[in-house]
Enzyme design. Sequence first.
Site, short mmCIF file in Angstrom:
data_model
loop_
_atom_site.label_atom_id
_atom_site.label_comp_id
_atom_site.label_asym_id
_atom_site.label_seq_id
_atom_site.Cartn_x
_atom_site.Cartn_y
_atom_site.Cartn_z
N VAL A 207 0.85 -1.19 0.00
CA VAL A 207 0.00 0.00 0.00
C VAL A 207 0.89 1.25 0.00
O VAL A 207 1.72 1.43 0.88
CB VAL A 207 -0.94 -0.02 1.23
CG1 VAL A 207 -1.64 1.33 1.39
CG2 VAL A 207 -1.96 -1.13 1.08
N GLY A 209 2.98 1.75 -2.54
CA GLY A 209 4.23 1.12 -2.97
C GLY A 209 4.98 1.85 -4.08
O GLY A 209 5.91 1.30 -4.66
N GLY A 210 4.53 3.07 -4.40
CA GLY A 210 5.25 3.85 -5.41
C GLY A 210 5.19 3.17 -6.77
O GLY A 210 4.14 2.71 -7.21
N LEU A 232 -1.34 5.95 -6.04
CA LEU A 232 -2.22 6.87 -6.77
C LEU A 232 -2.07 6.66 -8.28
O LEU A 232 -0.99 6.28 -8.75
CB LEU A 232 -1.87 8.31 -6.40
CG LEU A 232 -2.13 8.68 -4.94
CD1 LEU A 232 -1.48 10.01 -4.59
CD2 LEU A 232 -3.63 8.73 -4.64
N MET A 252 -5.80 4.57 -0.94
CA MET A 252 -5.81 3.70 0.25
C MET A 252 -6.87 4.10 1.27
O MET A 252 -7.24 3.31 2.13
CB MET A 252 -4.43 3.69 0.91
CG MET A 252 -3.96 5.03 1.42
SD MET A 252 -2.22 4.96 1.93
CE MET A 252 -1.89 6.69 2.26
N LYS A 265 5.33 0.45 4.07
CA LYS A 265 6.59 0.93 4.62
C LYS A 265 6.68 2.44 4.45
O LYS A 265 6.48 2.98 3.38
CB LYS A 265 7.79 0.21 4.01
CG LYS A 265 7.73 0.25 2.56
CD LYS A 265 8.72 -0.54 1.81
CE LYS A 265 8.45 -0.29 0.36
NZ LYS A 265 7.11 0.15 0.00
N HIS A 269 3.91 7.12 8.83
CA HIS A 269 4.57 8.28 9.45
C HIS A 269 4.30 9.58 8.70
O HIS A 269 4.60 10.66 9.21
CB HIS A 269 6.08 8.03 9.65
CG HIS A 269 6.93 8.18 8.42
ND1 HIS A 269 8.29 8.28 8.48
CD2 HIS A 269 6.61 8.23 7.10
CE1 HIS A 269 8.78 8.39 7.26
NE2 HIS A 269 7.78 8.36 6.41
N ASP A 270 3.71 9.48 7.50
CA ASP A 270 3.35 10.70 6.75
C ASP A 270 2.02 11.29 7.21
O ASP A 270 1.65 12.37 6.75
CB ASP A 270 3.22 10.38 5.25
CG ASP A 270 4.59 10.23 4.58
OD1 ASP A 270 5.54 10.88 5.03
OD2 ASP A 270 4.68 9.46 3.60
N GLU A 298 8.38 0.79 9.90
CA GLU A 298 8.42 2.17 10.41
C GLU A 298 9.40 2.26 11.57
O GLU A 298 9.66 1.26 12.25
CB GLU A 298 7.04 2.59 10.95
CG GLU A 298 5.97 2.80 9.89
CD GLU A 298 6.02 4.18 9.22
OE1 GLU A 298 6.92 4.98 9.53
OE2 GLU A 298 5.15 4.44 8.37
N GLU A 330 7.02 10.44 13.67
CA GLU A 330 7.50 9.14 14.11
C GLU A 330 6.83 8.84 15.46
O GLU A 330 6.43 9.76 16.17
CB GLU A 330 9.03 9.14 14.27
CG GLU A 330 9.79 9.54 13.00
CD GLU A 330 9.52 8.64 11.81
OE1 GLU A 330 9.07 7.50 12.00
OE2 GLU A 330 9.77 9.07 10.68
#
Length: 365
Positions: A207, A209-210, A232, A252, A265, A269-270, A298, A330
């Site tokens: 999710v 995953g670029g 996206l 997502m 991954k 944290h974003d 993370e 974090e």
Amino acid sequence: GERERERERERERERLVQGQVEIFRQLFAFADSMALKCAVELGIADIIHRNGRPMTLHQIAAELPATSPDIGCLLRIMRLLVRKHMFVQHDPPPGDGINPQPQPEFGLTPASRWLEKDGELSLAPMVLMQNHPSALAPWHCFSKCVQQGGIAFEKAHGVDIWGYGAVNPEFNQLFNSAMACTNKIIMKAVIAKYEHGFNRLSSLVDVGGGTGAAIAEIVKACPYLKGINLDLPHVVATAPEYLGITHVGGDMFVEIPKADAVLMKWILHDWSDEHCIKILKQCKKAIPHDNGKVIIVEAVLQSNVTEDAWEDTRMAFDVTMIAHASGGKERTEVEWKKLLKDGGFNRYNIISLPSLPSLIEAFPN
């Protein structure tokens, strides 16, 4: 009594001087980053690596794409980098006084191996991105963030980091390269430490995953897995084809494709806690209720541990989130536990990796 008081005054003066030393060290901390950036821009680690052995400054300068390089300037930057263990300096035995004095040679250290741009594992793109003027600008807005709240990156640039990347192709390229290089290093650590965690699965969805490089690495190591890469639509539009990977353009927050397990991954944290809970609830819908799991890669901040070699960097990363993210941060184990519980995951394990982040396995209630 008087002698004792004089000794106490002397100790107080020493403490004050020590305090001054600390302030100067902190206020010039950026000098280390800038010297490092210079070394990466000039490709010094690559030059020494290609040569196969340590080199003098003149030999290094001869390899630079410059007609009249300033050796004195290079010496002073290398001297700082040697002091910081980025390179090593080999001094020749003293000369005989007749022939010219031999020059010191500069070699690679375990640190400089990570600065090679062409290296299999390289942090060079991360050095360039974090120290780019556009990435540094929001750091000057921290006091405003404390006083007014809001997003540092938006205060500096008028848009968030994703919007900025959309209209600044050079920065976008830098940012994507930095994410890809750190991803590669972390995935190597994940696969080495957690391969057993994939072997009971038949499908896995990454999710956020670029362009799919990470899930492709996992499927390469575990070919029995069916890999799904969710990001996206404009991100997966540029994704290369990988064997055993299906790309899905989506969101997502709305829906995650069904799979035995979800991998995320450096996604949570974003985002703020409330956004993370929404994402976790979608994860829960996507996996089997009885034996599904979410694999989260993370950082886990240690609230009181000082001897962990990574802890300074984890804290710096947290502050980087203030600079670059929109409400991301974090989290400590206590914060993760609460977040997972609120998202519908009561059980979890934390597995440490030889890397900045840890791996958190979370199981639905």
